[in-house]
Scaffold this active site. Structure first.
Site, PDB file in Angstrom:
ATOM      1  N   ARG A 175      22.559  26.024 -11.018  1.00  0.00           N
ATOM      2  CA  ARG A 175      22.094  24.720 -10.547  1.00  0.00           C
ATOM      3  C   ARG A 175      22.559  24.342  -9.145  1.00  0.00           C
ATOM      4  O   ARG A 175      21.774  23.982  -8.297  1.00  0.00           O
ATOM      5  CB  ARG A 175      22.577  23.610 -11.499  1.00  0.00           C
ATOM      6  CG  ARG A 175      21.974  23.666 -12.876  1.00  0.00           C
ATOM      7  CD  ARG A 175      22.266  22.370 -13.607  1.00  0.00           C
ATOM      8  NE  ARG A 175      22.009  22.467 -15.040  1.00  0.00           N
ATOM      9  CZ  ARG A 175      22.165  21.473 -15.881  1.00  0.00           C
ATOM     10  NH1 ARG A 175      22.583  20.309 -15.460  1.00  0.00           N
ATOM     11  NH2 ARG A 175      21.912  21.619 -17.164  1.00  0.00           N
ATOM     12  N   HIS A 212      11.837  26.139 -15.534  1.00  0.00           N
ATOM     13  CA  HIS A 212      12.969  25.231 -15.338  1.00  0.00           C
ATOM     14  C   HIS A 212      12.999  24.177 -16.439  1.00  0.00           C
ATOM     15  O   HIS A 212      12.465  23.077 -16.274  1.00  0.00           O
ATOM     16  CB  HIS A 212      12.852  24.569 -13.960  1.00  0.00           C
ATOM     17  CG  HIS A 212      14.124  23.987 -13.443  1.00  0.00           C
ATOM     18  ND1 HIS A 212      15.163  24.751 -12.964  1.00  0.00           N
ATOM     19  CD2 HIS A 212      14.546  22.704 -13.320  1.00  0.00           C
ATOM     20  CE1 HIS A 212      16.146  23.971 -12.548  1.00  0.00           C
ATOM     21  NE2 HIS A 212      15.800  22.726 -12.767  1.00  0.00           N
ATOM     22  N   TYR A 271       0.633  10.441  -8.057  1.00  0.00           N
ATOM     23  CA  TYR A 271      -0.093   9.942  -6.894  1.00  0.00           C
ATOM     24  C   TYR A 271      -0.038  10.905  -5.704  1.00  0.00           C
ATOM     25  O   TYR A 271      -0.890  10.844  -4.832  1.00  0.00           O
ATOM     26  CB  TYR A 271       0.473   8.593  -6.446  1.00  0.00           C
ATOM     27  CG  TYR A 271       0.329   7.506  -7.489  1.00  0.00           C
ATOM     28  CD1 TYR A 271      -0.928   7.156  -7.985  1.00  0.00           C
ATOM     29  CD2 TYR A 271       1.450   6.839  -7.971  1.00  0.00           C
ATOM     30  CE1 TYR A 271      -1.060   6.162  -8.942  1.00  0.00           C
ATOM     31  CE2 TYR A 271       1.323   5.845  -8.930  1.00  0.00           C
ATOM     32  CZ  TYR A 271       0.064   5.511  -9.415  1.00  0.00           C
ATOM     33  OH  TYR A 271      -0.073   4.526 -10.366  1.00  0.00           O
TER      34      TYR A 271
END
Length: 796
Positions: free
Chosen positions: A31, A77, A121
């Site tokens: 990570r 992931h 969006y």
């Protein structure tokens, strides 16, 4: 028969340690830290790979960000969608990335700190640069491993053609470690790589001539290069970043400061708010207006100044008090073979070049195998064309395709792959033009194979290819520096005389830790249910020294305290100082020119006395050590002395010692001091005072009983003795012994926090070993502390 399993006892601390280490390693590798080879963390690598897998190359239309995030989550992931989207957003921000890896369409946030629009969006695709990071990934250049559920394969690293770790930098926090690698200029980094290719034994200084320092996407300035050089040598450092500004004339006698570039990772809105707050508090004066005039043409923060204001002084104050000048920590930590390592500049460059050699070697081997296989097939086809009648005969007499393949192998002396190609050959290849094409292609393949072999076997050819590809990247994406590196004329410390308006001030501090600055002693007053315990008259060039029980001194510049009106109670101390939870303030001293020439004398609970000249407390840092303490010892008192004063120490069991400070040698801050009193077992020092001729010695116990005695009854002795008894009985244990004049007042603090005033004049006057009399009415509580109150003109 079932075999019994043996149960092995394991210590819980060993199991916890093992589990924590496994967790730490998982966080570090999977990570938090980037790989030194492609400069990417797993989430960024997966985003780029998934985006490519969706066919979203720079020349294709954008797709919804939610589609990309879903692809990443579903295939590679298995974490939160917000984490993936936030990582992708940052890769698309030109103020976060020096070179964007994602081409975003829509609202991807702003330098003001505005968040990006929801993923439903916005749209995205790969930025052109990412094509070079993913280049050759289908040519067996990198290792692939199973994804989280074993259903697909994902790359462990991307075969990047460009040094992404340096050009885009990285930051992250793992377990017990963190990384902060600043972005750099692509042109400079590639110049450094090319130089290292040609000069493997070059030193860091030579590389630093080509790579001058970090280059941030928001521009700005770096003050000095000493810390840059330190970071490049050691992998760690801290550089000073400053906004880029200019002075514009506004009117006949007025100017404005215009900010055009700000430090990296600073939000513009936060900076404006910070500047306005400092103007409001009076730390920055002569400013009439601050406004944001930024638009599509670029960033522009305008600071209008009052008539005849000195723009340079104000700018220096803004650098001092706001994030217009800030620091950036460099810690060049990355994963090398799955292990975290802090590296210097040359090591990072060398790792990238080694990686490029590895990628090019694997790519060359892949291309060599393809070329050799193709050449092998063409030789077979050429052989078939040269023996066309025989081939036709073999095929015509064969009953099945597999029989034909076997017969061709046997009679024409070709391999199985060649026989298959002959059988699949179209008749049009028998024309003379096609035959020539085959011959030419065989010759070309031979030349290509020779070149590929030279790459694998000749170091200079390999290096030349690496350099050629780096130069192609530089030509495509190289640009000029955005961040300017300027000389550090003051070693990043601003001249205080430029910052501080020299004026007389009065500072007060209360029992409930409220700090107040006024311009008149008459404006000092105690607040409701509070008492002023310290009052200092000085100037804005003085320092307040907060001595704590642990031997630390915390320094506060008086000019950092804004001026308060007369009725104000001031601000809480923690607005200015963040004291550790285990530290308590013992006393406060105003460090002015007079105190710098005198001594600051400290006493500890174990009876040590140490004096140090005041000048030793001059510093630019916020906290320093005042004394070296023994184990289980703590500071109990501070006095400013002149070198010839008499000192009085008092203990919990009622012993006192009165001696002249000339018997104590002055030492530096980082020392323990001399023995002031010899303590009996179980006793400890509770009080320390510098005495005057008209002082009384006041002793009070936890039940509120006490007495006062003239200081003259406490004869001067040599230090480090047992001292004199101040109690008539061994039954008493004292709360405190304090010296004061008859017209002064004590603030008595109980264990429950109740505050009671006790005038010295009302305390019973007795001999040194006289009896103790009730001085305070306490109801089911004990007296915990005494403070001598300063005399105030107004005390409401």
């Amino acid at each position: 028969m079932t075999q019994q399993q043996e149960i092995m006892p394991v210590a819980i601390e060993d199991k916890m340690k093992e589990s924590y280490l496994n967790y730490s390693l998982s966080v570090i590798i999977s990570r938090a830290l980037p790989d030194v080879r492609d400069g990417l963390k797993p989430v960024h690598r997966r985003i780029l790979y998934a985006t490519k897998d969706l066919g979203l190359s720079p020349d294709k239309p954008h797709k919804k960000s939610a589609r990309i995030v879903g692809e990443v989550l579903g295939k590679y992931h298995p974490h939160g969608d917000a984490a993936v989207y936030n990582a992708m957003v940052r890769m698309a921000q030109n103020f976060s990335q020096r070179y964007k890896l994602i081409d975003g369409h829509g609202n991807f946030g702003s330098i003001d700190g505005d968040s990006a629009a929801a993923m439903r969006y916005t749209e995205a695709r790969l930025a052109p640069l990412s094509e070079d990071i993913l280049s050759d990934i289908k040519k067996n250049t990198v290792e692939f491993i199973d994804n989280f559920d074993g259903s697909l394969q994902e790359p462990t690293v991307l075969p990047s053609r460009l040094p992404n770790l340096l050009i885009n930098g990285s930051n992250g926090i793992a377990v017990g470690m963190s990384t902060d690698i600043p972005p750099h200029n692509l042109t400079e980094v590639i110049s450094g790589l090319n130089y290292l290719l040609e000069n493997e034994d070059c030193n860091l200084e030579e590389l630093m001539k080509l790579i001058s320092g970090p280059d941030f996407p928001t521009g700005g300035k770096i003050i000095g290069d000493d810390e840059i050089k330190k970071a490049y040598r050691t992998g760690k450092g801290r550089i000073i970043l400053r906004a880029k500004t200019k002075i514009e004339k506004k009117g006949r006698n007025t100017q404005r400061i215009v900010v055009t570039e700000i430090p990296y990772q600073l939000r513009k809105a936060k900076l404006i708010e910070e500047m306005a707050d400092n103007v409001k508090k009076g730390k920055v004066d002569n400013v009439s207006d601050i406004r944001d005039e930024s638009d599509r043409d670029g960033l522009r923060i305008v600071i209008d100044l009052k008539s005849k204001a000195n723009s340079n002084i104000i700018l220096n104050r803004l650098y001092k008090y706001t994030s217009l000048q800030t620091s950036y920590r460099i810690n060049m930590l990355a994963l090398v073979n799955q292990r975290p390592e802090v590296m210097n500049l040359k090591t990072i460059l060398q790792h990238f070049l080694n990686f490029r050699r590895e990628v090019i070697t694997k790519r060359t081997e892949f291309e060599l195998n393809k070329a050799q296989e193709r050449k092998h097939i063409l030789i077979g086809l050429k052989k078939a064309i040269d023996n066309l009648d025989q081939v036709i005969a073999i095929i015509r007499k064969s009953r099945y395709p597999r029989t034909a393949k076997t017969n061709l192998q046997k009679e024409l002396k070709v391999t199985e792959r060649q026989a298959e190609a002959i059988l699949n050959m179209k008749l049009q290849r028998l024309v003379s033009l096609e035959i020539k094409k085959i011959t030419d292609e065989v010759a070309e393949l031979k030349e290509k194979i020779d070149y590929l072999n030279s790459i694998l076997n000749k170091k200079d050819v390999m290096n030349s290819l690496i350099k050629e590809e780096l130069n192609e990247v530089q030509e495509e994406y190289g640009d000029n520096r955005k961040t300017e590196i300027i000389a550090d004329e003051s070693k990043a410390e601003l001249d205080e005389s430029d910052l501080i308006k020299d004026e007389d001030i009065v500072i007060s501090f209360s029992h409930r830790k409220y700090l107040k600055r006024t311009n008149d002693l008459s404006n000092v007053r105690s607040g409701k249910r509070d008492y002023v315990t310290h009052v200092f008259t000085g100037t804005t060039r003085d320092d307040l020294l907060f001595f704590t029980n642990t031997g630390q001194v915390h320094i506060l510049k008086t000019h950092q305290i804004p001026e308060h009106h007369g009725l104000s109670t001031g601000d809480p101390l923690n607005n200015y100082l963040k004291l550790p939870i285990d530290e308590e303030i013992v006393d406060i001293i105003l460090l002015n020119n007079e105190v710098k020439e005198r001594y600051i004398t400290i006493t500890t609970e174990q009876g040590l006395v140490k004096k140090t000249v005041g000048k030793e407390y001059e510093t630019t840092v916020s906290s320093i050590k005042a004394i070296n303490l023994n184990e289980d010892d703590q500071v109990i008192g501070i006095e400013v002395t002149d070198g010839e004063q008499n000192l009085l120490l008092g203990t919990k069991q009622g012993q006192t010692i009165h001696f002249n400070e000339s018997s104590v040698s002055d030492t530096g801050r980082n020392t323990k001091g001399s023995k002031g009193i010899s303590l009996s077992e179980g006793d400890k020092v509770i009080s320390f005072d510098a005495t005057k001729e008209d002082d009384y010695v006041i002793a009070l116990d936890p039940q509120g009983k006490g007495k006062r005695t003239k200081i003259s009854e406490y004869k001067l002795q040599n230090r480090n003795g047992k001292g004199l008894q101040t109690l008539s009985s061994d039954d008493y244990e004292l709360t405190q012994i304090i010296t004061a004049t008859k017209d002064e007042t004590l603030l008595c603090i109980t264990e429950n926090g109740a505050l009671k005033e006790l005038p010295i004049s009302k305390i019973t006057d007795t001999k040194r070993v006289g009896r103790m009399y009730s001085q305070l009415k306490l109801e089911n509580e004990k007296l915990e502390k005494l403070i001598k109150l300063p005399k105030l003109e107004n005390n409401d």
